[in-house]
Design a protein around this motif. Structure first.
Motif, PDB file in Angstrom:
ATOM      1  N   LEU A   1     -47.796  48.947  26.578  1.00  0.00           N
ATOM      2  CA  LEU A   1     -47.408  48.580  25.327  1.00  0.00           C
ATOM      3  C   LEU A   1     -47.026  46.882  25.357  1.00  0.00           C
ATOM      4  N   LYS A   2     -47.364  46.020  24.513  1.00  0.00           N
ATOM      5  CA  LYS A   2     -47.258  44.745  24.614  1.00  0.00           C
ATOM      6  C   LYS A   2     -46.057  44.060  24.607  1.00  0.00           C
ATOM      7  N   ARG A   3     -45.519  44.610  23.275  1.00  0.00           N
ATOM      8  CA  ARG A   3     -44.103  44.055  23.090  1.00  0.00           C
ATOM      9  C   ARG A   3     -43.376  45.135  22.144  1.00  0.00           C
TER      10      ARG A   3
ATOM     11  N   LEU B   1     -45.503  50.856  15.024  1.00  0.00           N
ATOM     12  CA  LEU B   1     -46.658  49.936  15.512  1.00  0.00           C
ATOM     13  C   LEU B   1     -46.845  49.242  14.210  1.00  0.00           C
ATOM     14  N   GLY B   2     -46.883  47.805  14.290  1.00  0.00           N
ATOM     15  CA  GLY B   2     -46.990  46.800  13.240  1.00  0.00           C
ATOM     16  C   GLY B   2     -45.886  47.030  12.259  1.00  0.00           C
ATOM     17  N   GLY B   3     -44.791  47.775  12.600  1.00  0.00           N
ATOM     18  CA  GLY B   3     -43.513  47.500  11.543  1.00  0.00           C
ATOM     19  C   GLY B   3     -43.698  48.114  10.214  1.00  0.00           C
TER      20      GLY B   3
ATOM     21  N   THR C   1     -45.166  53.729   7.987  1.00  0.00           N
ATOM     22  CA  THR C   1     -45.961  54.973   8.320  1.00  0.00           C
ATOM     23  C   THR C   1     -46.773  54.593   9.723  1.00  0.00           C
ATOM     24  N   GLY C   2     -47.515  55.518  10.340  1.00  0.00           N
ATOM     25  CA  GLY C   2     -48.349  55.220  11.411  1.00  0.00           C
ATOM     26  C   GLY C   2     -47.612  55.474  12.647  1.00  0.00           C
ATOM     27  N   THR C   3     -48.019  55.015  13.745  1.00  0.00           N
ATOM     28  CA  THR C   3     -47.957  55.437  14.930  1.00  0.00           C
ATOM     29  C   THR C   3     -46.255  54.794  15.174  1.00  0.00           C
ATOM     30  N   SER C   4     -45.604  55.762  15.762  1.00  0.00           N
ATOM     31  CA  SER C   4     -44.182  55.272  15.964  1.00  0.00           C
ATOM     32  C   SER C   4     -43.678  55.776  17.744  1.00  0.00           C
ATOM     33  N   ILE C   5     -42.604  55.288  17.974  1.00  0.00           N
ATOM     34  CA  ILE C   5     -41.856  55.846  19.128  1.00  0.00           C
ATOM     35  C   ILE C   5     -40.884  56.765  18.534  1.00  0.00           C
ATOM     36  N   SER C   6     -40.982  57.982  19.322  1.00  0.00           N
ATOM     37  CA  SER C   6     -40.112  59.137  18.808  1.00  0.00           C
ATOM     38  C   SER C   6     -38.595  58.712  18.939  1.00  0.00           C
ATOM     39  N   ASP C   7     -37.888  59.046  18.114  1.00  0.00           N
ATOM     40  CA  ASP C   7     -36.343  59.224  18.223  1.00  0.00           C
ATOM     41  C   ASP C   7     -35.923  59.991  19.422  1.00  0.00           C
ATOM     42  N   VAL C   8     -35.150  59.660  20.187  1.00  0.00           N
ATOM     43  CA  VAL C   8     -34.691  60.483  21.222  1.00  0.00           C
ATOM     44  C   VAL C   8     -33.956  61.498  20.745  1.00  0.00           C
ATOM     45  N   SER C   9     -33.970  62.867  21.272  1.00  0.00           N
ATOM     46  CA  SER C   9     -33.329  64.017  20.724  1.00  0.00           C
ATOM     47  C   SER C   9     -32.573  64.787  21.702  1.00  0.00           C
ATOM     48  N   ASP C  10     -32.748  64.446  22.977  1.00  0.00           N
ATOM     49  CA  ASP C  10     -32.176  65.299  23.972  1.00  0.00           C
ATOM     50  C   ASP C  10     -30.946  64.604  24.539  1.00  0.00           C
TER      51      ASP C  10
ATOM     52  N   SER D   1     -47.503  57.382  29.105  1.00  0.00           N
ATOM     53  CA  SER D   1     -48.946  56.827  29.532  1.00  0.00           C
ATOM     54  C   SER D   1     -49.722  56.645  28.583  1.00  0.00           C
ATOM     55  N   GLY D   2     -49.916  57.752  27.712  1.00  0.00           N
ATOM     56  CA  GLY D   2     -51.067  57.575  26.577  1.00  0.00           C
ATOM     57  C   GLY D   2     -50.664  56.865  25.321  1.00  0.00           C
ATOM     58  N   ASP D   3     -49.359  56.221  25.217  1.00  0.00           N
ATOM     59  CA  ASP D   3     -49.073  55.408  23.901  1.00  0.00           C
ATOM     60  C   ASP D   3     -49.995  54.455  23.543  1.00  0.00           C
ATOM     61  N   THR D   4     -50.025  54.377  22.292  1.00  0.00           N
ATOM     62  CA  THR D   4     -50.910  53.056  21.995  1.00  0.00           C
ATOM     63  C   THR D   4     -50.180  51.910  22.029  1.00  0.00           C
ATOM     64  N   GLY D   5     -50.825  50.743  22.553  1.00  0.00           N
ATOM     65  CA  GLY D   5     -50.428  49.506  22.955  1.00  0.00           C
ATOM     66  C   GLY D   5     -50.240  48.615  21.528  1.00  0.00           C
ATOM     67  N   GLY D   6     -49.081  47.556  21.507  1.00  0.00           N
ATOM     68  CA  GLY D   6     -49.121  47.003  20.412  1.00  0.00           C
ATOM     69  C   GLY D   6     -47.742  46.492  20.148  1.00  0.00           C
ATOM     70  N   SER D   7     -47.173  45.781  19.215  1.00  0.00           N
ATOM     71  CA  SER D   7     -46.249  45.316  18.709  1.00  0.00           C
ATOM     72  C   SER D   7     -45.382  46.328  17.648  1.00  0.00           C
ATOM     73  N   TYR D   8     -44.386  46.721  18.238  1.00  0.00           N
ATOM     74  CA  TYR D   8     -43.709  48.115  17.499  1.00  0.00           C
ATOM     75  C   TYR D   8     -42.285  47.238  16.937  1.00  0.00           C
ATOM     76  N   SER D   9     -41.893  47.401  15.704  1.00  0.00           N
ATOM     77  CA  SER D   9     -40.615  46.929  15.298  1.00  0.00           C
ATOM     78  C   SER D   9     -39.965  47.728  14.069  1.00  0.00           C
ATOM     79  N   HIS D  10     -38.989  47.398  13.446  1.00  0.00           N
ATOM     80  CA  HIS D  10     -38.241  48.179  12.578  1.00  0.00           C
ATOM     81  C   HIS D  10     -36.957  47.172  12.173  1.00  0.00           C
TER      82      HIS D  10
END
Length: 309
Positions: free
Chosen positions: A3-5, A216-218, A221-230, A290-299
């Motif tokens: 992931l870039k950033r 991804l891209g803020g 909808t779309g590719t996201s990092i999962s909320d921690v659940s454990d 390791s398989g996550d899509t690279g890019g700039s994630y935000s919210h």
């Protein structure tokens, strides 16, 4: 693909109720409290100077008072005016201000450089930055040749042990919250701190919520990092969450575990009574698979102060 950033811009929701300081000396005992003492001076409703403000009352009047066509002065105990104070200030970790921390003795932090640090800055000191980090915040009281002394340290359970290996100091003066570049072999972290003055008998709470998941891209909808659940953001998993330095929360798990930020408001700090210079902070954690899509994630994350009246 790395992931870039991950950038987490913060919209600051700041409630500010501040008033001039009042000369105040409430009369109390074990079984009573009179909040509004009065001073007999000359009839001005408000006397003041550059250093004080005094609400007074007219004295030495007849029992029934004095009146005319344009005024009415009545003797007796004047109505109380209580100037409460509530301020809420937020501080964001500035990643570009990173300097190596070499020691921590009391409230004095050894650093390799004091460039850019000023008296009055809020700073974050981090032990073993990453998955096992321990942090504390304080406001700079003085600066030495190779050290920074803060007024006090608020930590997340225990004071950091600084030995110069993986330890850093950051200035909390960022305009947004950048998580930074990460790989599947590490956890990236950042922090938000706040300071509250709350002259509120029943205390206050601070709440957090988001507009949508870290995407991804803020977008919503779309590719996201999962909320921690454990309860723990883990290296190698796609997870995102935060933990508070406040160890006594009544209505959320941010005090005891890595917790998901959702669109529902959740408590991240609280006090049960009047409190001044009260400080807490949130440590944000992001990991990736390791398989996550690279890019700039935000919210967008919102922090709200609520007085418990």
């Amino acid at each position: 693909m790395n992931l870039k950033r991950f950038t987490v811009p913060i919209i600051l929701v700041t409630l500010l109720f501040s008033f001039n300081s009042i000369v105040d000396a409430a009369m109390t005992s074990t079984n009573y409290e009179i909040r509004f003492d009065s001073f007999t001076s000359g009839g001005d409703d408000l006397s003041s100077s550059a250093t004080y403000q005094l609400r007074d009352s007219a004295g030495n009047l007849a029992i029934d008072g004095s009146t005319s066509a344009t005024y009415d002065i009545r003797p007796g105990y004047r109505e109380g005016i209580y100037d409460r104070v509530a301020t809420f200030e937020i501080f964001l970790k500035n990643r570009t201000s990173q300097v190596a921390a070499t020691s921590l003795i009391g409230t004095t932090i050894g650093v390799t450089s004091t460039a850019g640090i000023s008296t009055g800055d809020m700073v974050l000191v981090v032990e073993n930055e990453g998955s096992t980090q321990n942090s504390a915040i304080g406001r700079v009281a003085s600066i030495g040749a190779s050290s920074v002394t803060v007024d006090s340290l608020v930590n997340s359970g225990s004071a950091p042990v600084i030995n110069g290996v993986g330890d850093y100091l950051y200035i909390m003066n960022g305009s947004g919250l950048a998580i930074g570049s990460i790989s599947s072999a590490e956890i990236s972290t950042s922090a938000i701190a706040w300071e509250v003055d709350a002259d509120v008998d029943d205390g206050y709470s601070v709440y957090i919520y988001e507009d949508h998941d870290l995407n991804l891209g803020g977008g919503s909808t779309g590719t996201s990092i999962s909320d921690v659940s454990d309860g723990s953001v883990t290296i190698g998993d796609s997870e995102y969450g935060a933990r508070s330095s406040d160890q006594s929360l009544a209505s959320s798990t941010f005090d005891t575990s890595d917790t998901a930020i959702t669109t529902t408001q959740a408590q991240v700090a609280s006090r049960s009574g009047s409190s001044f210079d009260s400080r807490d902070f949130l440590t944000f954690k992001v990991s990736r698979a390791s398989g996550d899509t690279g890019g700039s994630y935000s919210h967008t994350v919102y922090l709200i102060y609520v007085g418990d009246y």
